[in-house]
Enzyme design. Sequence first.
Site, PDB file in Angstrom:
ATOM      1  N   ASP A 262       0.781  -1.325  -0.059  1.00 26.58           N
ATOM      2  CA  ASP A 262       0.102  -0.013  -0.063  1.00 26.58           C
ATOM      3  C   ASP A 262       0.702   1.242   0.218  1.00 26.58           C
ATOM      4  O   ASP A 262       0.369   2.262  -0.522  1.00 26.58           O
ATOM      5  CB  ASP A 262      -0.842   0.082   1.341  1.00 26.58           C
ATOM      6  CG  ASP A 262      -2.072  -0.948   0.954  1.00 26.58           C
ATOM      7  OD1 ASP A 262      -1.951  -2.085   1.121  1.00 26.58           O
ATOM      8  OD2 ASP A 262      -3.212  -1.037   0.386  1.00 26.58           O
TER       9      ASP A 262
HETATM   10  C1  LIG Z   1      -2.379  -4.221  -5.097  1.00 26.63           C
HETATM   11  S1  LIG Z   1      -3.596  -4.026  -3.970  1.00 26.63           S
HETATM   12  C2  LIG Z   1      -2.370  -3.640  -2.756  1.00 26.63           C
HETATM   13  C3  LIG Z   1      -2.931  -3.696  -1.156  1.00 26.63           C
HETATM   14  O1  LIG Z   1      -4.048  -3.139  -0.991  1.00 26.63           O
HETATM   15  C4  LIG Z   1      -4.709  -4.322   0.001  1.00 26.63           C
HETATM   16  O2  LIG Z   1      -5.440  -3.342   0.962  1.00 26.63           O
HETATM   17  P1  LIG Z   1      -7.047  -3.210   1.090  1.00 26.63           P
HETATM   18  O3  LIG Z   1      -7.592  -4.711   0.592  1.00 26.63           O
HETATM   19  O4  LIG Z   1      -7.241  -3.008   2.589  1.00 26.63           O
HETATM   20  O5  LIG Z   1      -7.217  -2.095   0.139  1.00 26.63           O
HETATM   21  C5  LIG Z   1      -3.592  -5.066   0.488  1.00 26.63           C
HETATM   22  O6  LIG Z   1      -2.906  -4.442   1.408  1.00 26.63           O
HETATM   23  C6  LIG Z   1      -3.049  -5.229  -0.873  1.00 26.63           C
HETATM   24  O7  LIG Z   1      -1.780  -5.898  -0.754  1.00 26.63           O
END
Ligand SMILES: CSC[C@H]1O[C@H](OP(=O)(O)O)[C@H](O)[C@@H]1O
Length: 389
Positions: free
Chosen positions: A250
């Site tokens: 992220d």
């Molecule tokens: C390519 S997605 C990167 C990252 O985003 C996800 O978080 P969320 O589902 O809370 O938006 C997850 O941390 C992924 O690794």
Amino acid sequence: MVLEAIRYQLGSLHILNQLKLPHQTEYDEIKTSQDGWHAIKDMRTRGAPAIAIVAALSLAVELQNTKLSSNAEEVAAFITEKLDYLVTSRPTAVNLADAARKLKKIVDTASKQDVKDGESIVKAYCDSAAQMLISDVSDNQGIGKYGAEWIEKQAGSGKVSVLTHCNTGSLATAGYGTALGVIRSLHNNGTLQRAFCTETRPYNQGSRLTAFELVHDNIPATLITDSMASALLRLKGASERIAAIVVGADRVAANGDTANKIGTYQLAITARYHGVKFLVAAPRTTIDLETKSGADITIEERPGKEMTFMQGPRFDGVDVDVRNSETVSIAAKGIDVWNPAFDVTPAELIDGIITEIGVVEKGRDGLFDLTLAMEALNEGVKPSTIGGF
Ligand SMILES: CSC[C@H]1O[C@H](OP(=O)(O)O)[C@H](O)[C@@H]1O
């Protein structure tokens, strides 16, 4: 069926409601930046790259469907205000803030042109927002290529198995995915033995979304709970078979510290203990050179009810009855809850950062220097010579 988290055409935006997956495929229409903000906040759409793209396109459709001033400065100010609002939806992933910064710069440049009016500003913004959909897929295919090559080179001959966490595929991006893109590339290369995916409590991105994508693509895959990862790596011979743990990101700080879904840090610890390579897959839009280290990354905390309740279709003893969804409590009433959505993995536990133009490794000093590496990669330095700075 192509897995499309985001459906956009001029004047129209729909997002796949990921709270309903894997049993229901429902698209929600997004008409304004406010609709976009709420879809991101509710996690009906999620994934660092997808969040940025949905936010940008939610404003694009609002602009396309609103009667705006003909004054360029007024339109530019409106866009800036809406982008600042959209950035407040979720704090940890840098992609949204990065996109907002770039889109503001594009609008600012357009508003300095000799010939300009409200319409030309809107066109400059919307063209750039739409381009994000195309660039992201291309970035992910590059990540897949370089990540697969790195793992295949490390493993030598034979097929490899990898473990991944959360969801980083077509449902978290504009398509193909980052860490899941590496798995897709290994599979397409014929070098993937098996993909293991963790459940990823409490939102269950793994069991609901990654498993859905792997089954959809007919990729050999096994679901495990988050708590099984160390036992899996310890299985006799598993460390030979499991060549790497590959996760998304992220926000990657300048020193390589990486914020990712909660549970990533403990996977990095067990990977190091078991001698398994630990890789972060992230486009350059996730690398934040302004953030010096993981200590400076804001970690989003989500409502406790997202951990203490689970929602899904009823099970009738044979199959799921999607017409009857219900919410069940899975925790003692009155218990306090801590629910951070992300954690930070220190760079020392990361063996490589897979970007769309190459894999960044640590220098001879054992440290990542992403500022230097990005400059080298941007100048076209061959990925094999990255690192050792
Ligand atoms: C390519 S997605 C990167 C990252 O985003 C996800 O978080 P969320 O589902 O809370 O938006 C997850 O941390 C992924 O690794």
